[in-house]
Write a protein that holds these residues in place. Structure first.
Motif, PDB file in Angstrom:
ATOM      1  N   THR A  82      -2.035   2.477  -3.896  1.00 22.97           N
ATOM      2  CA  THR A  82      -2.399   2.969  -2.558  1.00 22.97           C
ATOM      3  C   THR A  82      -1.431   4.022  -2.032  1.00 22.97           C
ATOM      4  O   THR A  82      -1.720   4.677  -1.030  1.00 22.97           O
ATOM      5  N   GLY A  83      -0.284   4.139  -2.643  1.00 18.41           N
ATOM      6  CA  GLY A  83       0.744   5.041  -2.105  1.00 18.41           C
ATOM      7  C   GLY A  83       1.565   4.405  -1.006  1.00 18.41           C
ATOM      8  O   GLY A  83       2.506   5.013  -0.484  1.00 18.41           O
ATOM      9  N   ASP A  84       1.212   3.195  -0.641  1.00 21.47           N
ATOM     10  CA  ASP A  84       1.940   2.512   0.434  1.00 21.47           C
ATOM     11  C   ASP A  84       3.405   2.342   0.030  1.00 21.47           C
ATOM     12  O   ASP A  84       3.706   1.863  -1.056  1.00 21.47           O
ATOM     13  N   TRP A 138       0.250   8.964  -2.557  1.00 24.82           N
ATOM     14  CA  TRP A 138      -0.879   8.745  -3.468  1.00 24.82           C
ATOM     15  C   TRP A 138      -1.327  10.071  -4.108  1.00 24.82           C
ATOM     16  O   TRP A 138      -1.555  10.140  -5.316  1.00 24.82           O
TER      17      TRP A 138
END
Ligand SMILES: Cc1cc2nc3c(=O)[nH]c(=O)nc-3n(C[C@H](O)[C@H](O)[C@H](O)COP(=O)(O)OP(=O)(O)OC[C@H]3O[C@@H](n4cnc5c(N)ncnc54)[C@H](O)[C@@H]3O)c2cc1C
Lengths: 265, 792
Positions: B652-654, B779
């Motif tokens: 998710t790139g979180d 992301w």
């Protein structure tokens, strides 16, 4: 704010007729959406009819194979309800992740559904769990209720008195919050209910909440996180803004759906 | 011992009123007969004003008066001044286009002031404003700096290519020679993202004009009331100081954004004399977003030359800085003397050259914001050095250590004007490495990998300059004001004390810290001491609070005034105790005669000073009330090392900050708890800049991040539990040995965060990401690198 007349209704009927009688009447529930709109002068209703204090509109009822949540029930009460937590934990946790404590202490399920913000959480629950929206005039199936962003089939003076959620066999909601507003950038409710597999997506669609039929069929064939993740959603019709591209949202739908499947078990 | 002197973690005395809703903010104040103002603002980023028709609005209910830019121009009202004069490379002066308080003939950013409506109520003023018909001739807007420099659309007709100035510092030839001799050249292009300050309290003001005395009073949300009095009185409205009183009561946060003289202050003050009624104005949150001066907004290209071993030989920097539509009070100094003079950082780079172009655009003015120039500089250096380590193949810790200024090299003259007085960067760096368990990172990365996460660690070492003084130096560099500070220490007859300081507290806790200085000096508990600030009718001229200057410059003024009090008190004590002054000792609040048991308490002496029955009246005057002005010898130079560790969910790139370690050298610590709080707040803002906050205008100049729905403020759950420590070399340039702490957190942290994110993404081949590094950007960086890798 512009000037408006304030009325306090004693019953659902009284509220409905007050709104209908007014030149441009609006129900006031928790005010979490409506009041900021008024403060920014983005709306100019002639009358606000306050629903607070109509005790008939508050509460959560056990219907055996369903739970009925009355229209003025606050998010905090859904989140903390033992009944909801035991029968539809996905719904309790969804409510528990709306906004912040102040918002949950005032915002209501009826207000959220009437407003139908394309990034709100409850629409995913209603569509994903195949709920029925009950108004002072009729019962509306989830499928028929939403009508594009910030629009529903509610007519003037039509009041949401309750929402009936059938108890799902399995369900879970996963939300990837917008970093600024903390509404859903993408929120996905997956459920097995009434023999169906349902996947409802909020936050992503230009027309508001929708069912991800590609993921539904993948999951009907194989209820697994991997099956959900393997679906490559198209970014057609998805929102793009400074927080997320349509492509990112499409990707997040599959990821959130797969995580929801894991959570649902 | 009082227990409330220097070094004690005294609880903040001001918090009682702040936390119980008893603060006295500008909007809490109401004046008899007060009217309310609404400022009509431009919806366009760039337009000519063809006409303003107020005829309908004037007749609306409750309206008292409406004024436009034409009215102010007809009255000969001046433009808002810029406080720092910069020269171009060729010696010519910067271009300073007019900045009328109410736009006249042209609007230059969304939110530019067009008219003021004064009415009996706030709602009446706002209703009437909707009836004003403004005929705009909409012009194309210029938002992007490159487009602005290309000319075409001009924000000000008299500023060709929208260039305010083209300035340089350093030895260009020496730098070229260094590059010619280099074994490695490392280059980087960076954007320092534009930020919106978001003080908790929006700007507000109440203006009054007293017809009998001809006196103007303005309550306003400012960090420096005397500066506003000087700028507005002398340059804009031509009101002499003795007829103009500025009061900054409790102010709910500034972060720099409340330094500047804003148009609304001048408009309200001017209008109060027209309507003969107090006028109140409070910004709405949307107005704060659209009209408070923004921060940062640089685009930079830089090259670093290194020899074979990794020694830095030279640094070359070219920066474009956005100043917005008008030059704000310190808009010219932030991207020059507060930025490029720090390009040596903590390193011994022998040759440095920087050029800075400032650019007008159709956006709100850009000015100082927590750190002001130093975060931009630190971000550049620490990204560049980290990139160099990777490119040259040297460990980033080793490369930094090899190039650091060593403790025995102080005072250290940098190639860009500053002389660092003292410091020990290797020591704070070593402590931060230890506190963060840098050595154990490999194992943590491996563990994260097992759970599908990418883990990275990032370093930032920094030095910054606080105090912005001495005045003579600042003046030589273009400052249009002195930068000393003042204090008056008034001892009352029964021994309690009121201190008037020319600085201003808007959240920093001066009422506690400054009282601790006096407590230490006089040996009396702080509940006997009141710190007064903010009212120009009470307080002698002072320069206010910004640039972490209050304790470093304002503190010594208080100390010096306290010492004058003690000197005089000793004479009184000597007289009463019939001893020689040289035999009088003062400690723990008692005056004693050396070698005897004679003693007098502080309060006995103060009483004697005001009831001088038994008094050396031929030698000294009655009373115990002293003042001091302090002009420092040099800037003070806080510094330190920040280390950040992140974990990224590659799906998710979180990105989560797992740990953040800060070891800062802030000189002497007066109140450890307040210092820790200041570092926490600064780190939160630094993390905000690195990962969350970013101001976005669209091409037409509309602000897309005009509310909290779209502008991401850092929240508690975005942050880890910080590990912070101070490790100080005592300051060498002021008698308190303090350095400043207000900004260090925001200065050191952004590159540590970004370096950590890039370290986590390095295995994927990602070598650049811009701030704010949101989950979207992370992301996307992952996607692009995997696409690229697949293609290769
Ligand atoms: C800071 C903040 C954060 C938020 N974060 C989230 C989030 O993360 N997720 C999320 O889903 N929502 C979020 N919200 C919205 C929140 O859930 C609101 O409570 C909700 O959108 C509206 O509910 P309300 O009861 O406040 O309705 P109101 O604001 O009172 O009314 C909203 C609209 O619905 C109409 N209405 C109200 N009740 C009824 C009814 N019973 N029948 C028919 N019409 C009715 C009103 O006339 C009005 O038009 C957030 C709001 C705020 C302020």
């Amino acid at each position: 704010m512009y000037q408006f007349n304030y009325q306090k209704a004693g019953s659902a009927d009284e509220a409905a007729s007050a709104v209908t009688a007014a030149e441009d009447g609006r129900f006031l529930a928790g005010g979490m959406t409506l009041i900021p709109t008024l403060k920014q002068r983005l709306a100019q209703p002639s009358d606000l009819v306050d629903l607070a204090g109509i005790s008939d509109l508050v509460g959560i009822e056990d219907g055996g194979d369903s739970i009925t949540i009355k229209g003025m029930t606050r998010h905090v009460d859904v989140a903390n309800s033992d009944l909801v937590k035991s029968k539809i934990p996905a719904l309790a946790s969804l409510a528990d992740n709306i906004g912040d404590p102040q918002v949950r202490n005032r915002g209501t399920i009826g207000g959220s559904l009437a407003n139908n913000d394309p990034a709100a959480d409850y629409p995913a629950a209603v569509l994903g769990l195949n709920a029925t929206v009950i108004t002072n005039k009729r019962e509306i199936a989830a499928e028929d209720y939403f009508d594009g962003m910030f629009t529903t089939v509610l007519e003037e003076g039509e009041l949401i008195t309750a929402v009936r959620f059938p108890i799902p066999a399995k369900a879970a909601y996963m939300k990837f919050p917008n970093p600024a507003s903390r509404y859903a950038l993408v929120g996905v409710m997956v459920a097995q209910t009434g023999g169906d597999t349902r996947v409802a997506v909020t936050g992503a669609g230009q027309d508001g909440v929708f069912r991800a039929s590609e993921i539904e069929s993948a999951l009907s064939a194989n209820w697994s996180a991997d099956a959900a993740k393997a679906v490559k959603m198209s970014d057609d019709g998805l929102n793009a803004d400074i927080h997320a591209s349509a492509e990112y949202r499409a990707h997040l739908i599959s990821v959130m759906a797969s995580r929801a499947v894991t959570a649902a078990g | 011992m009082t227990g409330t002197g220097i070094g004690a973690s005294v609880k903040r005395v001001e918090d009682q009123r702040f936390l119980t809703g008893n603060g006295n903010y500008t909007d809490d104040i109401n004046r008899p007969g007060q009217s309310h103002a609404w400022i009509l603002r431009s919806p366009h980023a760039h337009a000519t004003i063809t006409s303003v028709d107020i005829s309908k609005a004037e007749k609306a209910d409750g309206v008292i008066a409406i004024f436009t830019g034409a009215d102010m121009a007809a009255d000969g009202v001046g433009g808002l001044p810029c406080g720092w004069h910069i020269h171009n490379k060729d010696g010519s002066p910067m271009l300073e286009p007019g900045h009328p308080p109410l736009a006249h003939e042209k609007v230059r950013h969304v939110g530019d002031q067009v008219a003021i409506v004064i009415a009996a109520t706030h709602d009446a003023a706002r209703d009437a404003a909707e009836l004003i018909e403004v005929d705009y001739g909409v012009l194309p807007a210029v938002i992007n700096m490159d487009a602005a420099l290309a000319g075409g659309t001009l924000v000000h007709d008299d500023v060709p290519n929208n260039r305010c100035f083209d300035w340089e510092i350093g030895d260009k030839n020496a730098v070229e020679a260094a590059f010619a001799a280099a074994d490695h050249v490392v280059s980087i292009d960076l954007v320092n993202n534009r930020l919106i300050p978001n003080a908790m309290e929006p700007r507000a003001a109440i203006s009054e004009f007293d017809r009998s005395s001809g006196q103007y009073t303005l309550h306003t949300t400012t960090q420096n009331p005397h500066v506003i009095r000087l700028l507005m009185g002398a340059f804009v409205l031509q009101i002499p100081e003795h007829k103009l009183r500025i009061v900054a009561p409790d102010v709910g946060g500034g972060f720099g954004s409340k330094i500047f003289h804003y148009a609304e202050e001048a408009i309200l003050t001017w209008a109060a004399a027209k309507v003969h009624q107090p006028i109140k104005w409070t910004a709405e949150r949307s107005e704060s977003f659209a009209t408070d001066a923004h921060g940062r907004d640089h685009e930079t290209h830089a090259d670093l030359a290194l020899d074979k071993s990794g020694k830095f030989l030279g640094l070359r920097v070219a920066t474009k800085a956005n100043v917005g539509a008008y030059l704000s009070t310190f808009g010219s100094s932030v991207p020059t003397y507060l930025y490029a003079t720090l390009l040596a950082g903590v390193y011994t780079t022998p040759a440095i050259y920087a050029e800075v172009q400032t650019v007008f655009t159709n956006t709100v003015p850009v000015d100082a914001y927590r750190g002001a120039g130093r975060p931009e500089c630190t971000y550049l250096l620490e990204r560049l050095v980290t990139k160099a380590a990777r490119q040259v193949g040297i460990d980033p810790v080793a490369l930094r250590k090899m190039n650091m200024i060593q403790p025995d090299q102080y005072p250290y003259q940098t190639p860009v004007a500053l002389m660092y007085d003292c410091g020990d960067s290797p020591a704070t760096f070593e402590s931060a490495l230890k506190a963060s368990d840098y050595a154990g990172f490999g194992a943590r990365r491996a563990a994260a990998e097992k759970s599908g996460k990418l883990r990275g660690i990032g370093i930032s070492t920094y030095v910054e300059a606080c105090g912005i003084a001495p005045s003579a130096v600042a003046g030589a560099l273009g400052a249009r004001a002195g930068l000393y500070e003042s204090a008056q220490v008034r001892v009352h007859p029964t021994g309690s004390v009121t201190v008037y300081t020319g600085t201003h507290s808007h959240g920093q806790g001066h009422e506690t810290t400054f009282a601790q200085l006096v407590s230490e000096s006089f040996g009396i508990p702080i509940d006997q001491i009141e710190i007064s600030h903010g009212d120009t009718d009470q307080v002698q001229f002072g320069m206010g609070t910004y640039g972490s200057r209050s304790l470093a410059v304002g503190g010594p003024a208080i100390l010096n005034a306290c010492n004058k009090v003690i000197d005089k008190a000793k004479k009184i004590a000597a007289h009463i105790m019939e001893a020689d002054v040289s035999d009088i000792e003062f400690a723990d609040g008692k005056f004693t005669v050396a070698g005897t048991d004679k003693e007098m308490a502080f309060a006995e002496i103060s009483l004697a000073a005001y009831v001088p029955h038994n008094y050396p009246i031929e030698e000294i005057e009655p009373g115990l009330d002293e003042n001091a002005f302090y002009d420092p010898l040099n800037f003070s130079f806080p510094g330190g090392a920040h280390i950040c560790e992140v974990e990224i969910d590659p799906e998710t790139g979180d990105t989560e900050i797992i740990s953040f370690t800060a070891v800062d050298d802030v000189g002497r610590v007066v109140n450890p708890m307040i210092v820790e709080g200041q570092v926490h707040g600064g780190l939160a803002q630094g993390v905000g800049q690195a990962m969350l906050e970013g101001c976005v205008y669209d091409d037409a100049g509309q602000l897309l991040t005009g509310s909290y729905m779209d502008y991401t403020m850092p929240r508690a759950d975005n942050l880890p539990n910080f590990s912070v420590a101070t490790q100080s070399v005592m300051g060498a340039s002021n008698p308190l040995e303090v350095k400043g702490v207000g900004e260090v957190g925001a200065i050191g942290s952004p590159p540590a965060v970004i370096n950590a994110i890039l370290d986590a993404l390095a295995p994927l081949g990602v070598d650049d990401i811009s701030m704010p590094a949101t989950s979207l950007k992370v992301w996307q960086a992952i996607q692009e690198s995997s696409v690229r890798q697949a293609a290769e």
